[in-house]
Design a protein around this motif. Structure first.
Motif, PDB file in Angstrom:
ATOM      1  N   MET A   7      38.846  28.561  55.704  1.00  0.00           N
ATOM      2  CA  MET A   7      37.170  28.384  55.171  1.00  0.00           C
ATOM      3  C   MET A   7      37.396  29.377  53.607  1.00  0.00           C
ATOM      4  N   PRO A   8      37.713  29.082  52.475  1.00  0.00           N
ATOM      5  CA  PRO A   8      38.222  30.605  51.608  1.00  0.00           C
ATOM      6  C   PRO A   8      36.242  31.049  51.370  1.00  0.00           C
ATOM      7  N   GLN A   9      36.396  32.138  51.112  1.00  0.00           N
ATOM      8  CA  GLN A   9      35.029  33.561  50.699  1.00  0.00           C
ATOM      9  C   GLN A   9      35.429  33.847  49.704  1.00  0.00           C
ATOM     10  N   ARG A  10      34.401  34.882  49.335  1.00  0.00           N
ATOM     11  CA  ARG A  10      34.383  35.012  48.099  1.00  0.00           C
ATOM     12  C   ARG A  10      34.602  36.896  47.751  1.00  0.00           C
ATOM     13  N   VAL A  11      35.257  37.481  47.599  1.00  0.00           N
ATOM     14  CA  VAL A  11      35.809  38.602  47.585  1.00  0.00           C
ATOM     15  C   VAL A  11      35.471  39.446  45.757  1.00  0.00           C
ATOM     16  N   ARG A  45      48.902  35.666  46.163  1.00  0.00           N
ATOM     17  CA  ARG A  45      48.976  34.409  46.626  1.00  0.00           C
ATOM     18  C   ARG A  45      49.005  34.790  48.166  1.00  0.00           C
ATOM     19  N   ALA A  46      50.727  35.258  48.410  1.00  0.00           N
ATOM     20  CA  ALA A  46      50.897  35.614  49.891  1.00  0.00           C
ATOM     21  C   ALA A  46      50.150  35.768  50.467  1.00  0.00           C
ATOM     22  N   LYS A  47      48.932  37.245  50.072  1.00  0.00           N
ATOM     23  CA  LYS A  47      48.128  37.681  50.572  1.00  0.00           C
ATOM     24  C   LYS A  47      46.818  37.822  50.966  1.00  0.00           C
ATOM     25  N   GLY A  48      46.509  35.543  50.598  1.00  0.00           N
ATOM     26  CA  GLY A  48      46.109  35.130  50.601  1.00  0.00           C
ATOM     27  C   GLY A  48      44.526  35.305  49.188  1.00  0.00           C
ATOM     28  N   PHE A  49      45.269  35.372  48.689  1.00  0.00           N
ATOM     29  CA  PHE A  49      43.955  34.926  47.397  1.00  0.00           C
ATOM     30  C   PHE A  49      44.758  33.610  46.757  1.00  0.00           C
ATOM     31  N   LEU A  50      43.236  32.659  46.784  1.00  0.00           N
ATOM     32  CA  LEU A  50      43.212  31.496  46.126  1.00  0.00           C
ATOM     33  C   LEU A  50      43.304  31.337  45.060  1.00  0.00           C
ATOM     34  N   TRP A  55      37.153  40.328  34.973  1.00  0.00           N
ATOM     35  CA  TRP A  55      36.345  40.437  34.256  1.00  0.00           C
ATOM     36  C   TRP A  55      36.138  41.865  33.393  1.00  0.00           C
ATOM     37  N   ARG A  56      35.732  42.275  32.756  1.00  0.00           N
ATOM     38  CA  ARG A  56      35.482  43.370  31.470  1.00  0.00           C
ATOM     39  C   ARG A  56      34.244  44.139  31.147  1.00  0.00           C
ATOM     40  N   VAL A  57      33.088  44.934  31.327  1.00  0.00           N
ATOM     41  CA  VAL A  57      32.453  45.245  29.882  1.00  0.00           C
ATOM     42  C   VAL A  57      32.623  46.587  29.868  1.00  0.00           C
ATOM     43  N   ALA A  58      32.872  47.073  28.320  1.00  0.00           N
ATOM     44  CA  ALA A  58      33.329  48.326  28.628  1.00  0.00           C
ATOM     45  C   ALA A  58      34.907  49.252  29.050  1.00  0.00           C
ATOM     46  N   ASP A  59      34.710  49.698  29.903  1.00  0.00           N
ATOM     47  CA  ASP A  59      35.722  49.976  30.554  1.00  0.00           C
ATOM     48  C   ASP A  59      35.721  50.062  32.310  1.00  0.00           C
ATOM     49  N   ARG A  60      35.234  48.947  32.377  1.00  0.00           N
ATOM     50  CA  ARG A  60      34.224  48.293  33.944  1.00  0.00           C
ATOM     51  C   ARG A  60      34.854  47.584  34.259  1.00  0.00           C
ATOM     52  N   LEU A  61      35.757  47.430  35.343  1.00  0.00           N
ATOM     53  CA  LEU A  61      36.357  46.236  35.646  1.00  0.00           C
ATOM     54  C   LEU A  61      35.836  45.538  36.586  1.00  0.00           C
ATOM     55  N   PHE A  62      35.183  44.055  36.579  1.00  0.00           N
ATOM     56  CA  PHE A  62      34.992  43.347  37.561  1.00  0.00           C
ATOM     57  C   PHE A  62      35.315  42.243  38.274  1.00  0.00           C
ATOM     58  N   MET A  63      35.755  42.551  39.605  1.00  0.00           N
ATOM     59  CA  MET A  63      37.532  41.031  39.968  1.00  0.00           C
ATOM     60  C   MET A  63      36.017  40.027  41.287  1.00  0.00           C
ATOM     61  N   VAL A  64      36.457  38.895  40.632  1.00  0.00           N
ATOM     62  CA  VAL A  64      36.097  38.194  41.733  1.00  0.00           C
ATOM     63  C   VAL A  64      37.116  37.403  42.121  1.00  0.00           C
ATOM     64  N   ALA A  65      37.412  37.319  43.137  1.00  0.00           N
ATOM     65  CA  ALA A  65      38.374  36.630  44.074  1.00  0.00           C
ATOM     66  C   ALA A  65      38.234  34.961  45.565  1.00  0.00           C
ATOM     67  N   THR A  66      38.753  34.175  44.866  1.00  0.00           N
ATOM     68  CA  THR A  66      38.405  33.333  46.156  1.00  0.00           C
ATOM     69  C   THR A  66      39.472  33.520  46.752  1.00  0.00           C
ATOM     70  N   ASP A  70      41.792  33.974  56.022  1.00  0.00           N
ATOM     71  CA  ASP A  70      42.837  35.255  56.944  1.00  0.00           C
ATOM     72  C   ASP A  70      42.795  36.178  56.152  1.00  0.00           C
ATOM     73  N   PHE A  71      42.304  36.381  55.255  1.00  0.00           N
ATOM     74  CA  PHE A  71      43.192  37.876  53.931  1.00  0.00           C
ATOM     75  C   PHE A  71      42.423  38.703  54.374  1.00  0.00           C
ATOM     76  N   PRO A  72      42.921  40.693  54.267  1.00  0.00           N
ATOM     77  CA  PRO A  72      44.177  39.728  53.519  1.00  0.00           C
ATOM     78  C   PRO A  72      45.292  39.563  54.251  1.00  0.00           C
ATOM     79  N   ARG A  73      46.399  39.213  53.883  1.00  0.00           N
ATOM     80  CA  ARG A  73      47.737  38.333  54.886  1.00  0.00           C
ATOM     81  C   ARG A  73      48.455  39.449  54.617  1.00  0.00           C
ATOM     82  N   MET A  74      49.487  40.062  55.560  1.00  0.00           N
ATOM     83  CA  MET A  74      50.361  40.370  55.956  1.00  0.00           C
ATOM     84  C   MET A  74      51.514  40.236  54.963  1.00  0.00           C
TER      85      MET A  74
END
Length: 125
Positions: A7-11, A45-50, A55-66, A70-74
């Motif tokens: 079951m994927p999840q968002r981080v 992808r091997a780490k479990g990112f699907l 995203w960026r605003v000014a100098d701030r980054l925001f990562m949204v990932a599914t 079992d993330f994070p995988r070895m």
């Protein structure tokens, strides 16, 4: 019947960039379609990112990932070496948040609101 279905999840994660227009433009170019190293994409992808977006605003980054449940995988030693080389290349652009743990660039974010968990009905008091 095959493998277990995950079951994927968002981080979500946050990170700052050096506040310099030329460096920010170079960082964006390094993340343009086809610009990142294919081996880095395989390691992500091997780490479990699907799926992942940054995203960026000014100098701030925001990562949204599914990610897989079992993330994070070895990952293999070879994948870790490639990841370390990419991260070293990105170091000149990035500034960890003050709240980040030592040695951690991307700070995990805590979800504090979800529209799907809210009611459209007035509170009964």
């Amino acid at each position: 019947m095959g493998g277990e279905e995950t079951m994927p999840q968002r981080v979500c994660f946050a990170l700052d960039l050096v506040d310099d227009a030329e460096l920010i433009a170079a960082y964006e170019r390094a993340h343009a379609p086809g610009a990142a190293w294919p081996e880095v994409m395989q390691g992500i992808r091997a780490k479990g990112f699907l799926d992942m977006e940054i995203w960026r605003v000014a100098d701030r980054l925001f990562m949204v990932a599914t990610v897989a449940d079992d993330f994070p995988r070895m990952i293999s030693a070879a994948e870790r070496e490639i990841d370390a080389r990419w991260e070293s290349e990105m170091d000149r652009f990035q500034v960890p948040l003050q709240s980040s743990d030592r040695g951690q660039k991307w700070a995990p974010m805590k979800r504090i609101f979800s529209l799907s968990e809210q009611s459209d009905q007035p509170n009964e008091s």
